[in-house]
Design an enzyme around this catalytic site. Structure first.
Site, short mmCIF file in Angstrom:
data_model
loop_
_atom_site.label_atom_id
_atom_site.label_comp_id
_atom_site.label_asym_id
_atom_site.label_seq_id
_atom_site.Cartn_x
_atom_site.Cartn_y
_atom_site.Cartn_z
N ALA A 56 5.08 -31.95 -7.97
CA ALA A 56 4.17 -32.29 -9.05
C ALA A 56 4.29 -31.30 -10.19
O ALA A 56 4.75 -30.18 -10.01
CB ALA A 56 2.73 -32.27 -8.53
N ASP A 165 -2.54 -26.02 5.32
CA ASP A 165 -1.65 -25.32 4.39
C ASP A 165 -2.45 -24.36 3.52
O ASP A 165 -2.17 -24.22 2.33
CB ASP A 165 -0.90 -26.36 3.54
#
Ligand code: ADP
Length: 326
Positions: A56, A165
């Site tokens: 992204a 994460d």
């Protein structure tokens, strides 16, 4: 001898490969198509680039005539299958989160072959940037940020979400310097909660003979969610010392050291940095085997949070104003 030209070419082609996954820079204006909850659609003025991630790119965005600024996270609509999956999970999970220390998800739309996520803007970089710049935080600051992150973890786990994460690079800072967890690309739904209900419901009309008892136990919880507590332990160590505890040149070595809990606190002589016994204790608690790790409620009750000063938000905000980045 090393063929530097070859190495350079290899690196360049790797970089080019990575750029292929990223969408091209967006146009100066982006149009959100009309939808049921925004009948006229919207126009976003695109501002400066905020950063690039795995696939992204993020830019600032603003609707002309309004003061509020957003983060526009942009990904290509056509992505390799695996990334597409990661992105779909991210969208589904992130859009259901609403908590003061999680980047607020506002909208998602498609425009010009890209998918746009409109997110709460965190204009002060990531916790990693700050910890690197400051070469570690003070214990009061670590108390402040650990409570914020533990609160967000408590919220996610109560909703049946494991982040998986959590790291300083995925924790962004809002305009007041609050920590906000972002990037739900690897998050997963725990197989409890709604799924459990589904199992119970379906077994009511079918035969329960084949269902293991622990699956039907009310309030049953595996220890999978405790991976986020391990990460918080690593984050706290890194906030205190500016380095993660198992830092090594190879991944295998990091894993080996993590398995053996092979880490050392810096000595006060070398670094001129005092780290309290309470801080060392709470980090050690979080780096135990999964079933022994404390949950967010017991973490914030630990002596570490009562053995020294706990700053208010306005002190954190104004300190940052005194020492702006760069
Ligand atoms: P990816 O999912 O591809 O890893 P990230 O979510 O990490 O992408 O975003 C890439 C970069 O964009 C981040 O490293 C950060 O610099 C910036 N960014 C992401 N979300 C925000 C936000 N809400 N506010 C400000 N910057 C952001």
């Amino acid at each position: 001898t090393v063929d530097t030209a070859k190495v350079k070419a290899a690196l360049a082609s790797k970089a080019a490969q990575k750029d292929k996954e990223h969408p091209p820079p967006p146009p100066a204006q982006v149009y959100e198509p009309p939808s049921s909850d925004r009948r006229d659609g919207a126009t976003y003025q695109v501002g400066k680039m905020l950063g690039k991630g795995g696939f992204a790119v993020c830019y600032e965005g603003q609707i002309p005539g309004f003061r509020k600024r957003y983060a526009l996270k942009i990904v290509k609509s056509k992505m390799p299958t695996k990334m597409e999956q990661k992105f779909q999970t991210e969208l589904q999970i992130h859009s259901k989160m609403r908590q003061q220390n999680i980047v607020q998800f506002l909208r998602a739309f498609s425009y010009d072959n890209c998918t746009y996520l409109v997110l709460e803007l965190c204009p002060n970089g990531s916790l990693m940037d700050m910890v690197k710049r400051r070469k570690g935080l003070t214990e009061p600051e670590v108390r402040f940020y650990s409570v914020q992150i533990a609160g967000a973890i408590k919220y996610m786990h109560a909703k049946g979400i494991i982040h998986r994460d959590l790291k300083m690079g995925n924790i962004f800072l809002d305009k007041y310097m609050n920590a906000k967890i972002g990037d739900f690309g690897l998050a997963a739904l725990l197989v409890t909660g709604r799924d459990m209900q589904t199992i119970r419901r379906t077994t009511l009309c079918g035969t329960p003979n084949y269902i293991a008892p622990e699956i039907l136990e009310k309030g049953r919880k595996g220890h999978d969610h405790m991976v986020d507590i391990w990460s918080l332990g690593i984050i706290m160590f890194a906030m205190l010392t500016s380095k993660p505890p198992f830092q090594s040149s190879t991944t295998d070595e990091i894993y080996r050291r993590a398995r053996n809990r092979d880490y050392e606190w810096p000595s006060p002589e070398g670094t001129n940095k005092y780290i309290s016994q309470e801080a060392k204790e709470i980090v050690a608690d979080m780096l135990q085997d999964a079933d022994k790790r404390p949950d967010p409620d017991s973490i914030v009750k630990h002596d570490f949070f009562y053995s020294g000063y706990m700053p208010e938000l306005n002190e954190i905000t104004s300190k940052f104003r005194d020492y702006p980045p760069d």
